[in-house]
Design an enzyme around this catalytic site. Structure first.
Site, PDB file in Angstrom:
ATOM      1  N   GLU A   1     -22.044 -11.784  33.378  1.00  0.00           N
ATOM      2  CA  GLU A   1     -21.862 -12.423  32.074  1.00  0.00           C
ATOM      3  C   GLU A   1     -20.493 -13.100  31.983  1.00  0.00           C
ATOM      4  OE1 GLU A   1     -22.781 -11.088  27.552  1.00  0.00           O
ATOM      5  OE2 GLU A   1     -21.506  -9.718  28.705  1.00  0.00           O
TER       6      GLU A   1
ATOM      7  N   SER B   1     -12.617 -18.403  48.077  1.00  0.00           N
ATOM      8  CA  SER B   1     -13.401 -17.634  49.032  1.00  0.00           C
ATOM      9  C   SER B   1     -13.768 -16.262  48.485  1.00  0.00           C
ATOM     10  CB  SER B   1     -12.611 -17.457  50.331  1.00  0.00           C
ATOM     11  OG  SER B   1     -13.329 -16.639  51.235  1.00  0.00           O
TER      12      SER B   1
ATOM     13  N   ARG C   1     -22.159  -7.209  33.265  1.00  0.00           N
ATOM     14  CA  ARG C   1     -21.008  -7.719  32.518  1.00  0.00           C
ATOM     15  C   ARG C   1     -20.158  -8.642  33.394  1.00  0.00           C
ATOM     16  NH1 ARG C   1     -23.778  -7.471  29.030  1.00  0.00           N
ATOM     17  NH2 ARG C   1     -23.968  -5.787  27.572  1.00  0.00           N
TER      18      ARG C   1
END
Length: 160
Positions: free
Chosen positions: A90, A113, A87
């Site tokens: 995603e 960073s 997730r």
């Protein structure tokens, strides 16, 4: 002993003792919980004093303690298969282009960073089910324009 084997040993001890990650992190201390757990899972290294604390807590050998202080081979195959980790992947695949555009508009040509980076999460009560609130903060690193001359900025900070 391999690093993966050490991770399994640590997880076995955690399971046998019934310890939570919060308990383990409180016992080791010295840096963020994310970094401590990451190190015990084989993705980060612990500085020598913290490696010693972890070794004492888990009853590890001197060689295993030294392994906790070594720079690991980091990462995992992509895309990840664990649903929770996927997730996050995603979210980046779907929202990444927008995040990139917004960050570059605010800061200029560069990156956030993942090394000089802070991460925190908290549980938020919600009528439809508790929510996870995540806060990430990374240092902005402008791209360096190598060979810049004739008044061209050397770094990709936001142009006014």
């Amino acid at each position: 002993m391999t690093r993966a084997g050490l991770t399994e040993k640590i997880l076995d001890i955690k399971r046998e003792k019934g310890w939570s990650w919060k308990y383990i992190c409180a016992e080791i201390g010295g840096m963020s919980d994310t970094l401590i757990v990451g190190a015990l899972l084989g993705q980060m290294k612990l500085v020598k004093p913290l490696a010693a604390k972890a070794a004492s807590l888990f009853g590890l050998s001197a060689a295993e303690e030294a392994m906790l202080n070594e720079v690991p081979y980091r990462g995992m195959p992509m895309p990840p298969t664990d649903p929770l980790i996927y997730r996050f992947y995603e979210m980046v695949m779907v929202n990444g282009p927008a995040w990139k555009a917004l960050i570059e508009e605010e800061f200029g040509d560069g990156i956030m960073s993942a090394i000089d980076f802070d991460f925190d999460f908290e549980r938020m009560a919600h009528a439809k089910g508790d929510r996870v609130k995540i806060t990430m903060s990374g240092k902005f690193l402008p791209y360096k324009y190598y060979g810049a001359e004739q008044g061209i900025p050397e770094y990709g900070f936001k142009e006014e």
